[in-house]
Design a protein around this motif. Structure first.
Motif, PDB file in Angstrom:
ATOM      1  N   ARG A 106      -4.443 -11.053 -71.214  1.00  0.00           N
ATOM      2  CA  ARG A 106      -3.746 -12.326 -71.709  1.00  0.00           C
ATOM      3  C   ARG A 106      -3.582 -12.613 -73.377  1.00  0.00           C
ATOM      4  N   VAL A 107      -4.685 -11.786 -73.957  1.00  0.00           N
ATOM      5  CA  VAL A 107      -4.709 -11.178 -75.260  1.00  0.00           C
ATOM      6  C   VAL A 107      -3.372 -10.836 -75.745  1.00  0.00           C
ATOM      7  N   GLY A 108      -2.698  -9.841 -74.891  1.00  0.00           N
ATOM      8  CA  GLY A 108      -1.699  -8.908 -75.085  1.00  0.00           C
ATOM      9  C   GLY A 108      -0.078  -9.702 -75.158  1.00  0.00           C
ATOM     10  N   ARG A 109       0.018 -11.207 -74.537  1.00  0.00           N
ATOM     11  CA  ARG A 109       1.165 -11.969 -74.112  1.00  0.00           C
ATOM     12  C   ARG A 109       0.462 -12.986 -75.697  1.00  0.00           C
ATOM     13  N   ALA A 110      -0.424 -13.886 -75.824  1.00  0.00           N
ATOM     14  CA  ALA A 110      -0.958 -14.638 -76.755  1.00  0.00           C
ATOM     15  C   ALA A 110      -0.139 -14.057 -78.146  1.00  0.00           C
ATOM     16  N   ARG A 111      -0.100 -12.707 -78.213  1.00  0.00           N
ATOM     17  CA  ARG A 111      -0.170 -11.693 -79.919  1.00  0.00           C
ATOM     18  C   ARG A 111       1.542 -11.741 -79.753  1.00  0.00           C
ATOM     19  N   ARG A 112       2.066 -11.866 -78.785  1.00  0.00           N
ATOM     20  CA  ARG A 112       3.895 -12.127 -78.737  1.00  0.00           C
ATOM     21  C   ARG A 112       4.082 -13.150 -78.949  1.00  0.00           C
ATOM     22  N   LEU A 113       3.228 -15.133 -78.277  1.00  0.00           N
ATOM     23  CA  LEU A 113       3.617 -16.187 -78.420  1.00  0.00           C
ATOM     24  C   LEU A 113       3.453 -16.667 -79.806  1.00  0.00           C
ATOM     25  N   LEU A 141       3.565 -14.589 -82.472  1.00  0.00           N
ATOM     26  CA  LEU A 141       4.529 -14.630 -83.709  1.00  0.00           C
ATOM     27  C   LEU A 141       5.614 -15.379 -83.666  1.00  0.00           C
ATOM     28  N   ASP A 142       5.481 -15.061 -82.428  1.00  0.00           N
ATOM     29  CA  ASP A 142       7.212 -16.384 -82.209  1.00  0.00           C
ATOM     30  C   ASP A 142       6.972 -17.675 -82.850  1.00  0.00           C
ATOM     31  N   GLY A 143       5.882 -18.035 -83.188  1.00  0.00           N
ATOM     32  CA  GLY A 143       5.726 -18.905 -84.463  1.00  0.00           C
ATOM     33  C   GLY A 143       4.918 -20.022 -83.121  1.00  0.00           C
ATOM     34  N   ARG A 144       4.706 -20.300 -81.723  1.00  0.00           N
ATOM     35  CA  ARG A 144       3.807 -21.041 -81.034  1.00  0.00           C
ATOM     36  C   ARG A 144       2.144 -21.459 -82.193  1.00  0.00           C
ATOM     37  N   SER A 145       1.558 -22.791 -81.667  1.00  0.00           N
ATOM     38  CA  SER A 145       0.108 -22.687 -82.457  1.00  0.00           C
ATOM     39  C   SER A 145      -0.607 -22.379 -81.390  1.00  0.00           C
ATOM     40  N   PRO A 146      -1.638 -21.608 -81.829  1.00  0.00           N
ATOM     41  CA  PRO A 146      -3.080 -21.208 -81.067  1.00  0.00           C
ATOM     42  C   PRO A 146      -3.359 -22.273 -79.695  1.00  0.00           C
ATOM     43  N   SER A 147      -3.124 -23.202 -80.026  1.00  0.00           N
ATOM     44  CA  SER A 147      -3.455 -24.485 -78.763  1.00  0.00           C
ATOM     45  C   SER A 147      -2.917 -24.320 -78.282  1.00  0.00           C
ATOM     46  N   GLU A 148      -1.401 -24.534 -78.439  1.00  0.00           N
ATOM     47  CA  GLU A 148       0.044 -24.040 -77.271  1.00  0.00           C
ATOM     48  C   GLU A 148      -0.135 -22.884 -76.027  1.00  0.00           C
ATOM     49  N   VAL A 149      -0.424 -21.925 -77.218  1.00  0.00           N
ATOM     50  CA  VAL A 149      -0.566 -20.597 -76.522  1.00  0.00           C
ATOM     51  C   VAL A 149      -2.251 -19.761 -75.986  1.00  0.00           C
ATOM     52  N   ALA A 150      -2.627 -20.661 -76.097  1.00  0.00           N
ATOM     53  CA  ALA A 150      -3.907 -20.648 -75.757  1.00  0.00           C
ATOM     54  C   ALA A 150      -3.777 -21.117 -74.005  1.00  0.00           C
ATOM     55  N   VAL A 151      -3.437 -22.773 -73.773  1.00  0.00           N
ATOM     56  CA  VAL A 151      -2.625 -23.306 -72.305  1.00  0.00           C
ATOM     57  C   VAL A 151      -2.245 -21.989 -71.780  1.00  0.00           C
ATOM     58  N   LEU A 161      -9.463 -18.577 -75.990  1.00  0.00           N
ATOM     59  CA  LEU A 161      -8.872 -17.921 -76.825  1.00  0.00           C
ATOM     60  C   LEU A 161      -9.213 -17.380 -77.563  1.00  0.00           C
ATOM     61  N   THR A 162      -9.646 -17.877 -78.978  1.00  0.00           N
ATOM     62  CA  THR A 162     -10.678 -17.320 -79.969  1.00  0.00           C
ATOM     63  C   THR A 162     -11.628 -16.293 -80.141  1.00  0.00           C
ATOM     64  N   ARG A 163     -12.344 -16.765 -78.884  1.00  0.00           N
ATOM     65  CA  ARG A 163     -14.337 -15.827 -78.662  1.00  0.00           C
ATOM     66  C   ARG A 163     -12.914 -14.098 -78.432  1.00  0.00           C
ATOM     67  N   HIS A 164     -11.996 -15.076 -77.362  1.00  0.00           N
ATOM     68  CA  HIS A 164     -11.352 -13.343 -77.101  1.00  0.00           C
ATOM     69  C   HIS A 164     -10.700 -12.385 -78.167  1.00  0.00           C
ATOM     70  N   PHE A 165      -9.543 -13.177 -78.871  1.00  0.00           N
ATOM     71  CA  PHE A 165      -8.699 -12.403 -79.450  1.00  0.00           C
ATOM     72  C   PHE A 165      -9.678 -11.592 -80.363  1.00  0.00           C
ATOM     73  N   ARG A 166     -10.284 -12.806 -81.456  1.00  0.00           N
ATOM     74  CA  ARG A 166     -10.948 -12.081 -82.355  1.00  0.00           C
ATOM     75  C   ARG A 166     -12.136 -11.220 -81.941  1.00  0.00           C
ATOM     76  N   LYS A 167     -11.933 -11.143 -80.426  1.00  0.00           N
ATOM     77  CA  LYS A 167     -12.603  -9.115 -80.212  1.00  0.00           C
ATOM     78  C   LYS A 167     -12.079  -8.205 -80.137  1.00  0.00           C
ATOM     79  N   LEU A 168     -11.243  -8.839 -79.297  1.00  0.00           N
ATOM     80  CA  LEU A 168      -9.611  -7.538 -79.292  1.00  0.00           C
ATOM     81  C   LEU A 168      -8.901  -7.422 -80.502  1.00  0.00           C
ATOM     82  N   VAL A 169      -8.900  -8.211 -81.219  1.00  0.00           N
ATOM     83  CA  VAL A 169      -7.456  -7.994 -82.499  1.00  0.00           C
ATOM     84  C   VAL A 169      -8.003  -7.392 -83.647  1.00  0.00           C
ATOM     85  N   GLY A 170      -9.406  -8.383 -83.841  1.00  0.00           N
ATOM     86  CA  GLY A 170     -10.213  -8.404 -85.265  1.00  0.00           C
ATOM     87  C   GLY A 170     -10.262  -9.620 -86.089  1.00  0.00           C
TER      88      GLY A 170
END
Length: 272
Positions: free
Chosen positions: A223-230, A232-242, A252-261
């Motif tokens: 899921r975080v891998g997909r979130a990274r791509r979106l 970078l495409d300019g989508r907002s974090p709230s939209e990407v989370a859904v 999303l923020t909790r897991h993203f920060r854990k895996l990406v830093g």
């Protein structure tokens, strides 16, 4: 003035998706104390470290990345990462799809992911230099072609490179296929156990034993891998989370920060 401010961990990240075939993402980062937990990527990770060194585990074996090494981590194989020096590390990463490297090379990359090859390292650095600004996509693509050729030569020169890709036990592989098919929708353990006709505890043990990562960690990595791509495409974090299957932006923020830093917002702001 207290010295605490100067001693705080530094985390700087820059990431973008260039218009170069084969490159899924470019990722430049500086970390001092951050450690990556076990996670997976669906792309090849081509890594060089410019300052410091990284210690990481891949397929239950410890590896390191001194500054003269090129590291190639294969897709679908869990790994982690942590600074190996007090001052942390500065790294540059190319995430590559299967254009230049096929799944038949995964086994060889697992066995020896760190390559001591000055020419290869120089060429990887040249690819990064061409990717820094727009307009040099042809140069980057040309240089990446030479990098791919040299990587394939390294991997295929090994005695074990000709064998078929490593295959996990049937039960673990079937669960991974279920998780891959339902990255966004998610899959409950009871449902998975019912579909595969096994006890839930046995299913978790089989998956963790085969891949070195728990099913929920695998799903969150995807899921975080997909979130990274979106992002970078300019989508907002709230939209990407859904869109990627998280409960909400905080999840999303909790897991993203854990895996990406860094947080999704900082990651998106560092994009190009």
């Amino acid at each position: 003035m207290p010295a605490a401010r100067a001693d705080r961990p530094r985390r700087t990240v820059s990431a973008w998706r260039p218009r170069v075939p084969g490159v899924v993402e470019v990722f430049h980062a500086r970390f001092t104390e951050y450690a990556y937990p076990m996670h997976v990527h669906d792309a090849w990770t081509l890594l060089i470290v410019d300052d410091g060194a990284v210690r990481y585990d891949l397929d239950r074996h410890e590896h390191g990345t001194p500054h003269d090494t090129v590291s190639l981590l294969p897709p679908h194989v869990p790994h982690n990462g942590a600074p190996a020096t007090p001052d942390g590390f500065r790294k540059r990463v190319l995430y590559l799809d299967g254009t230049h490297l096929g799944d038949d090379l995964i086994g060889a990359a697992v066995d020896r992911p760190d390559l001591r090859d000055p020419l290869l390292r120089r060429r990887v650095g040249q690819v990064h230099a061409a990717l820094v600004g727009p307009g040099d996509e042809l140069e980057a693509e040309s240089r990446l072609t030479l990098v791919g050729e040299r990587l394939r030569a390294h991997l295929r020169s090994r005695d074990d490179a000709a064998r078929a890709p490593r295959r996990a036990p049937v039960l673990a592989r079937r669960l991974r296929e279920l998780l891959d098919a339902r990255v966004v929708e998610g899959l409950g353990l009871a449902e998975a156990a019912g579909l595969l006709s096994v006890h839930p505890a046995h299913l978790v043990r089989a998956f963790s034993g085969a891949y070195g990562i728990a099913p929920h960690q695998y799903l969150m990595s995807r899921r975080v891998g997909r979130a990274r791509r979106l992002l970078l495409d300019g989508r907002s974090p709230s939209e990407v989370a859904v869109t990627t299957g998280f409960y909400d932006q905080a999840h999303l923020t909790r897991h993203f920060r854990k895996l990406v830093g860094v947080t999704p917002g900082r990651y998106r702001a560092g994009g190009r």
